[in-house]
Design an enzyme around this catalytic site. Sequence first.
Site, PDB file in Angstrom:
ATOM      1  N   SER A  59       0.844  -1.196   0.000  1.00  0.00           N
ATOM      2  CA  SER A  59       0.000   0.000   0.000  1.00  0.00           C
ATOM      3  C   SER A  59       0.878   1.244   0.000  1.00  0.00           C
ATOM      4  CB  SER A  59      -0.909   0.030   1.231  1.00  0.00           C
ATOM      5  OG  SER A  59      -1.618   1.263   1.262  1.00  0.00           O
ATOM      6  N   VAL A  64       7.536   2.317   3.983  1.00  0.00           N
ATOM      7  CA  VAL A  64       8.463   1.682   3.042  1.00  0.00           C
ATOM      8  C   VAL A  64       7.935   1.790   1.614  1.00  0.00           C
ATOM      9  CG1 VAL A  64       9.627  -0.472   2.398  1.00  0.00           C
ATOM     10  CG2 VAL A  64       9.365   0.115   4.817  1.00  0.00           C
ATOM     11  N   CYS A  65       6.628   1.603   1.449  1.00  0.00           N
ATOM     12  CA  CYS A  65       6.027   1.700   0.111  1.00  0.00           C
ATOM     13  C   CYS A  65       6.161   3.109  -0.449  1.00  0.00           C
ATOM     14  CB  CYS A  65       4.559   1.286   0.160  1.00  0.00           C
ATOM     15  SG  CYS A  65       4.282  -0.391   0.744  1.00  0.00           S
ATOM     16  N   ASP A  66       5.961   4.096   0.399  1.00  0.00           N
ATOM     17  CA  ASP A  66       6.117   5.496   0.029  1.00  0.00           C
ATOM     18  C   ASP A  66       7.549   5.741  -0.444  1.00  0.00           C
ATOM     19  OD1 ASP A  66       4.930   8.548   0.915  1.00  0.00           O
ATOM     20  OD2 ASP A  66       7.105   8.318   0.930  1.00  0.00           O
ATOM     21  N   THR A  69       8.370   3.930  -3.826  1.00  0.00           N
ATOM     22  CA  THR A  69       7.772   4.554  -5.002  1.00  0.00           C
ATOM     23  C   THR A  69       8.447   5.887  -5.321  1.00  0.00           C
ATOM     24  OG1 THR A  69       5.715   3.430  -4.446  1.00  0.00           O
ATOM     25  CG2 THR A  69       5.575   5.229  -6.048  1.00  0.00           C
TER      26      THR A  69
END
Length: 172
Positions: A59, A64-66, A69
Amino acid sequence: MAQERTGIATFKSNPITLIGPKLKAGDSAPDFTVSKNLLEDVSLKDYAGKIKLISVVPSLDTGVCDTQTRRFNEEADKLGDDVIILTVSMDLPFAQARWCGAAGVERVITLSDHKSSSFGEAYGVLIKEFRLDMRSIFVIDKDDKITYVEYLSEMTEHPNYENAVAAVKSLL
């Protein structure tokens, strides 16, 4: 029934089950259908003739996803027009658009696997327990052959950004 793989991945040290096959370099990239926005679905064929770095995140609204990306968005400027960077998550297209606007992410294309989990099942990253896609990286050449794969064993860890970018650069 799709293949279930256990004992290979965790979320905060707790075991999770991945649905779908384990892909490897040299495999043909499986097709998939994901949502580009509420009304438009796309597939692997829509990116034909491009080198594709597919960054998979559970998500966008997690740390970490932020970071993952944003990092690939920065790299996109350096890789040229033959490369397309796709970020796949289970986030709704509305949430992806909101996140990209707030984060200033313009070079990465966000795609939502929420409707059918087509990508997650085809690439072996669908997490049975959460119905999220497991963090992973796939580099696919212009002929739709997989040249690099990184399946993370712990959902909260970062991928190897340098290796993924090097894999893309080796195809230029």
